[in-house]
Each structure stands twice: as C-alpha cells, then as structure tokens.
Design a protein around this motif. Sequence first.
Motif, PDB file in Angstrom:
ATOM      1  N   ARG A   1       0.835  -1.204   0.000  1.00 11.67           N
ATOM      2  CA  ARG A   1       0.000   0.000   0.000  1.00 11.67           C
ATOM      3  C   ARG A   1       0.868   1.252   0.000  1.00 11.67           C
ATOM      4  O   ARG A   1       0.592   2.210  -0.672  1.00 11.67           O
ATOM      5  CB  ARG A   1      -0.924  -0.005   1.199  1.00 11.67           C
ATOM      6  CG  ARG A   1      -1.857  -1.214   1.164  1.00 11.67           C
ATOM      7  CD  ARG A   1      -2.727  -1.223   2.336  1.00 11.67           C
ATOM      8  NE  ARG A   1      -4.037  -0.785   1.883  1.00 11.67           N
ATOM      9  CZ  ARG A   1      -5.075  -0.667   2.661  1.00 11.67           C
ATOM     10  NH1 ARG A   1      -4.963  -0.924   3.936  1.00 11.67           N
ATOM     11  NH2 ARG A   1      -6.223  -0.285   2.184  1.00 11.67           N
ATOM     12  N   ARG A   2       1.885   1.234   0.797  1.00 15.13           N
ATOM     13  CA  ARG A   2       2.855   2.326   0.851  1.00 15.13           C
ATOM     14  C   ARG A   2       4.154   1.727   1.334  1.00 15.13           C
ATOM     15  O   ARG A   2       4.196   0.555   1.690  1.00 15.13           O
ATOM     16  CB  ARG A   2       2.367   3.456   1.764  1.00 15.13           C
ATOM     17  CG  ARG A   2       2.057   3.016   3.175  1.00 15.13           C
ATOM     18  CD  ARG A   2       1.496   4.165   3.995  1.00 15.13           C
ATOM     19  NE  ARG A   2       0.883   3.626   5.200  1.00 15.13           N
ATOM     20  CZ  ARG A   2       1.013   4.137   6.377  1.00 15.13           C
ATOM     21  NH1 ARG A   2       1.706   5.230   6.557  1.00 15.13           N
ATOM     22  NH2 ARG A   2       0.429   3.608   7.420  1.00 15.13           N
ATOM     23  N   GLY A   3       5.198   2.468   1.380  1.00 19.57           N
ATOM     24  CA  GLY A   3       6.482   1.925   1.799  1.00 19.57           C
ATOM     25  C   GLY A   3       6.400   1.253   3.149  1.00 19.57           C
ATOM     26  O   GLY A   3       5.723   1.733   4.050  1.00 19.57           O
ATOM     27  N   LEU A   4       7.063   0.123   3.277  1.00 20.13           N
ATOM     28  CA  LEU A   4       7.105  -0.579   4.555  1.00 20.13           C
ATOM     29  C   LEU A   4       8.053   0.148   5.507  1.00 20.13           C
ATOM     30  O   LEU A   4       8.861   0.969   5.079  1.00 20.13           O
ATOM     31  CB  LEU A   4       7.571  -2.024   4.332  1.00 20.13           C
ATOM     32  CG  LEU A   4       6.548  -2.946   3.663  1.00 20.13           C
ATOM     33  CD1 LEU A   4       7.195  -4.272   3.298  1.00 20.13           C
ATOM     34  CD2 LEU A   4       5.355  -3.195   4.559  1.00 20.13           C
ATOM     35  N   PRO A   5       7.977  -0.153   6.789  1.00 19.03           N
ATOM     36  CA  PRO A   5       8.868   0.509   7.748  1.00 19.03           C
ATOM     37  C   PRO A   5      10.334   0.230   7.404  1.00 19.03           C
ATOM     38  O   PRO A   5      10.638  -0.784   6.786  1.00 19.03           O
ATOM     39  CB  PRO A   5       8.489  -0.114   9.087  1.00 19.03           C
ATOM     40  CG  PRO A   5       7.677  -1.307   8.782  1.00 19.03           C
ATOM     41  CD  PRO A   5       7.138  -1.167   7.411  1.00 19.03           C
TER      42      PRO A   5
ATOM     43  N   LEU B   1      13.167 -15.418   4.637  1.00 19.16           N
ATOM     44  CA  LEU B   1      13.376 -14.175   5.379  1.00 19.16           C
ATOM     45  C   LEU B   1      13.837 -14.408   6.819  1.00 19.16           C
ATOM     46  O   LEU B   1      14.010 -13.454   7.580  1.00 19.16           O
ATOM     47  CB  LEU B   1      12.099 -13.335   5.367  1.00 19.16           C
ATOM     48  CG  LEU B   1      11.624 -12.881   3.983  1.00 19.16           C
ATOM     49  CD1 LEU B   1      10.260 -12.202   4.079  1.00 19.16           C
ATOM     50  CD2 LEU B   1      12.634 -11.946   3.333  1.00 19.16           C
ATOM     51  N   GLY B   2      13.994 -15.669   7.213  1.00 17.56           N
ATOM     52  CA  GLY B   2      14.497 -15.966   8.545  1.00 17.56           C
ATOM     53  C   GLY B   2      13.453 -15.929   9.638  1.00 17.56           C
ATOM     54  O   GLY B   2      13.785 -15.730  10.809  1.00 17.56           O
TER      55      GLY B   2
ATOM     56  N   ALA C   1      11.735  -6.101   5.968  1.00 19.02           N
ATOM     57  CA  ALA C   1      10.679  -5.507   5.145  1.00 19.02           C
ATOM     58  C   ALA C   1      11.217  -5.216   3.751  1.00 19.02           C
ATOM     59  O   ALA C   1      10.555  -5.505   2.749  1.00 19.02           O
ATOM     60  CB  ALA C   1      10.151  -4.234   5.800  1.00 19.02           C
ATOM     61  N   ALA C   2      12.422  -4.676   3.681  1.00 17.73           N
ATOM     62  CA  ALA C   2      13.038  -4.390   2.384  1.00 17.73           C
ATOM     63  C   ALA C   2      13.267  -5.687   1.616  1.00 17.73           C
ATOM     64  O   ALA C   2      13.044  -5.765   0.403  1.00 17.73           O
ATOM     65  CB  ALA C   2      14.353  -3.647   2.581  1.00 17.73           C
TER      66      ALA C   2
ATOM     67  N   ARG D   1       8.989  -9.132  -5.036  1.00 19.42           N
ATOM     68  CA  ARG D   1       8.775  -8.248  -6.186  1.00 19.42           C
ATOM     69  C   ARG D   1       7.466  -7.472  -6.032  1.00 19.42           C
ATOM     70  O   ARG D   1       6.644  -7.415  -6.930  1.00 19.42           O
ATOM     71  CB  ARG D   1       8.783  -9.041  -7.489  1.00 19.42           C
ATOM     72  CG  ARG D   1      10.093  -9.731  -7.738  1.00 19.42           C
ATOM     73  CD  ARG D   1      10.113 -10.406  -9.093  1.00 19.42           C
ATOM     74  NE  ARG D   1      11.399 -11.047  -9.279  1.00 19.42           N
ATOM     75  CZ  ARG D   1      11.554 -12.284  -9.685  1.00 19.42           C
ATOM     76  NH1 ARG D   1      10.509 -13.007  -9.996  1.00 19.42           N
ATOM     77  NH2 ARG D   1      12.751 -12.804  -9.817  1.00 19.42           N
ATOM     78  N   LEU D   2       7.314  -6.909  -4.832  1.00 15.60           N
ATOM     79  CA  LEU D   2       6.098  -6.163  -4.529  1.00 15.60           C
ATOM     80  C   LEU D   2       6.166  -4.767  -5.131  1.00 15.60           C
ATOM     81  O   LEU D   2       7.159  -4.058  -4.970  1.00 15.60           O
ATOM     82  CB  LEU D   2       5.902  -6.050  -3.018  1.00 15.60           C
ATOM     83  CG  LEU D   2       5.726  -7.352  -2.239  1.00 15.60           C
ATOM     84  CD1 LEU D   2       5.557  -7.059  -0.754  1.00 15.60           C
ATOM     85  CD2 LEU D   2       4.560  -8.159  -2.753  1.00 15.60           C
TER      86      LEU D   2
END
Length: 173
Positions: free
Chosen positions: A41-45, A76-77, A50-51, A58-59
């Motif tokens: 929806r918008r950039g993740l924290p 992602l661990g 998250a990155a 490929r979001l």
Amino acid sequence: MQREVGGDDETLLRVGMSMLERVGLLRRHFDLPTSATLTLRRGLPPDDRAAQLVEVGRLLPEEAVEIDLIAFAEQLGYTPSDFEAQLLDWHDRGFLRYRGGQRGVLLELLPAPPDVAERIDQLLVEYDAQQLQRVEALASYARSSQCRHSVLAAHFGQRLEVVLVGAVGDRAL
C-alpha cells in the motif's frame, strides 16, 4: 509434502499425529495459510526484513502478489507463525494488504528424545489398557439386566427418572 485426506483417513491421521506428539516426536502449531496475497500500500517501515520482503516478493505498490507463505518465511528468517504475525502487523499499520489463503496444519518434526522407545512402549501399554477397558464396558453392557436406555443415558452423563407402571394387587408401582 501435502496431501488432502478426509473421512476415516483424517481421523487415523489425527490420532497418529496425537500419538507422535505425546511421545515427543512431533509438535503441532496453530494452523497457518500455505499461501497469501500481499498488496503493497505504501512503503514498509525501514527494516531489513521488510526491504527483503519487497525485493524477494517483487512487490509493487497496489499490485497483488501471491506468495508461498512457508517458503517466504524461511527465506526471510522467520518461523511461519512469526512471519504471519509480522504480515498482520504491517497490514494493521496500513503498510500492506494481507489476505491469507486456505489454512493447513503446521507440523514440526522434533529430534527423537533419548528415551523415545520407552515412551512409545508406555503409550502402547496405556492404549492397550484403554482398549481392554472399552471391551469390558461393552461386555458388561451386554450382560446387564438394567434398562439399556438408562445405562446409555448414564454413560453420557444424564440421569433418567424411572416410572414404573403396572399393578400388583390393587396398587400401582
């Protein structure tokens, strides 16, 4: 490996899983979706995971992407349940839209405890005793001269009032 089971197979599978859990060879977790749909929806924290999620998945903003939740968690661990909790947190905070797919049983195979043979033997002894107890209860029911309806009701925790109707001499029973 996944396989759909139903009916008697499902019952046998659940009993088997329960027995393996009792002897310490298996741990069941909360049911989790095997797949999920994510929409950024918008950039993740600002967080490395998250990155990494955005990169690996490929979001792109407002584009729904179907993911394999278990594989992504591992990549992602995260444990699968922690990963779902993180996705739900990001969903609640408005960073992404998360929709879990069909939920399935999550099992963890545990290393065999050193005394696993004794545990299995004890479980089988207990199971055998329970089965003999059931057979004896059934035989006792068959031999009983009590009212079968009241015996069954008592088995299920109910108490029936017995009303006798009939006459002996001039008196009703």
